[in-house]
Design an enzyme around this catalytic site. Sequence first.
Site, PDB file in Angstrom:
ATOM      1  CE  LYS A 275      -3.670  -2.007   2.882  1.00 34.70           C
ATOM      2  NZ  LYS A 275      -4.872  -1.794   2.051  1.00 34.70           N
ATOM      3  NE  ARG A 349     -10.926  -9.839  -2.033  1.00 33.91           N
ATOM      4  CZ  ARG A 349     -11.170  -8.863  -2.909  1.00 33.91           C
ATOM      5  NH1 ARG A 349     -11.427  -9.150  -4.184  1.00 33.91           N
ATOM      6  NH2 ARG A 349     -11.171  -7.598  -2.529  1.00 33.91           N
TER       7      ARG A 349
HETATM    8 MN    MN Z   1      -5.633  -5.522   2.043  1.00 33.34          MN
END
Ligand code: MN
Length: 497
Positions: A275, A349
């Site tokens: 990120k 997920r």
């Molecule tokens: Mn993530």
Amino acid sequence: MSQRLKLEIKALQAIGGQDLVILLSDTLAPAALAQEWLGRGAGDWLARAAAVERFKGKAFSGLTLLAPEGAGYERLIAIGVGPEAERGELDFVKLGGAIAGKLGHGRSADVILALPEVALEAGQIADIALGLRLRAYVFDQYKTKSRKPEEAEPIAVTLRLPDPAVAKKALKAADAVAAGVEIARNLVNEPPNVLHPEEFADRAAKLAKLGVEIEILDEKQLKKIGMRALLGVGQGSRRESRVAIMHWNGAKSGVQPVAFVGKGVTFDTGGISLKPGAGMEDMKGDMAGAACVVGLMHALAARKAKVNAIGIIGLVENMPDGNAQRPGDIVTSLSGQTIEIINTDAEGRLVLADVLWYTQERFKPRFMINLATLTGAILVALAQEHAGLFTNSDELSDRLSAAGKATGETVWRMPLGKAYDKMIDSKFADMKNAAGRHGGSITAAQFLQRHVNDTPWAHLDIAGTGMGAKDSEINRSWGPGWGVRLLDRLVAEHYEA
Ligand code: MN
Ligand code: ZN
């Protein structure tokens, strides 16, 4: 984190606090019960002060007055409750929050719980107590310097009502829920160097003292079970992954349980799909789903809910070391399906895929609801006003929506469907874990649904509601403990024997 509210409930024989708090509606007439304690001539004084300050009894507004010499208290604080016709169910929790907001730490107050027009019900009194406690919450144990001395002191509140015994049972339940919310808030607020997967599992294990049965699965056991999608996420971290299972057996044995599943990524760097740096510290909150499940299980156990409930949380840290999972890797999930990793930042997920499959296979629950700070895209769609709700069950959708309205933790149903499902087909494996920006929350939900059979299931995407909360009457905490009240209400309304 320490207890910042000292709450007592007493009859109205004598008052001894520094502040006297009364409730005023738009009529500005104090209830007869309050009138007695205000003293002679106080009605006049109050009316003049309200006119000068333009206080009209609007809901959650406040009027603070220095008491006259000899009044027996130092300040009179009037809190508005608005016109009776406009008062909703949610307003009583908020009212408690507004009262705590007007009182100061290190001071003591008597709150006369009486309205001129109507008698307060037990549930409303309990809601006020809940709101007081939620608003008084402070997380500051890592501040060694800037804390003002009085902030370390609790707000000491004595609720005064004609018959305290009436509200006793409701108050006990509210207390259990408040403690559950506080636990969830603490977990979300904790820094990620302290709260890694093992530590998180240890904290969940503390529920044992309430009679919750605990199982902690370590990496060796997870490997044996076959949770390779979950383990793949954690393999780039020095910290070991864990799955914690909490069983609350409040109903007869053999009664089908309800199940709550939480994403617990204790820190999410994104992994190799790293990120950007700005704001990355917020990713300590990527375990808000798991925090809610622990808080909820506390609430259910503490109020001895007549339900069999399973709480199950997948705990991993997503880091980019030399052993980290790569884009292009293919992993086989517990379901036997293969997953091509496109983006290692779409890790939640992968964790949930294995835990959901495990939950339905092992526990055959009546329903399973998972909570996850799953996608930034849910913030694009709904801001922080609603959690995204994805479900295969209209009944669960209706019940969750109603519980959301009743608690203020609102959900908004989003679509699932074949066209969206197709978007996660992969060239090399059965599916891929990321499908681009369009419909990002929906394709994430489709991915989860590929790991759900016909068990009634709901996915709550709480990336917007679970952390970075805006200030409200009942919350000043970064981690709001979102979902504990929602799901406790759902269970209480529909699933207790
Ligand atoms: Mn993530
Ligand atoms: Zn994440």
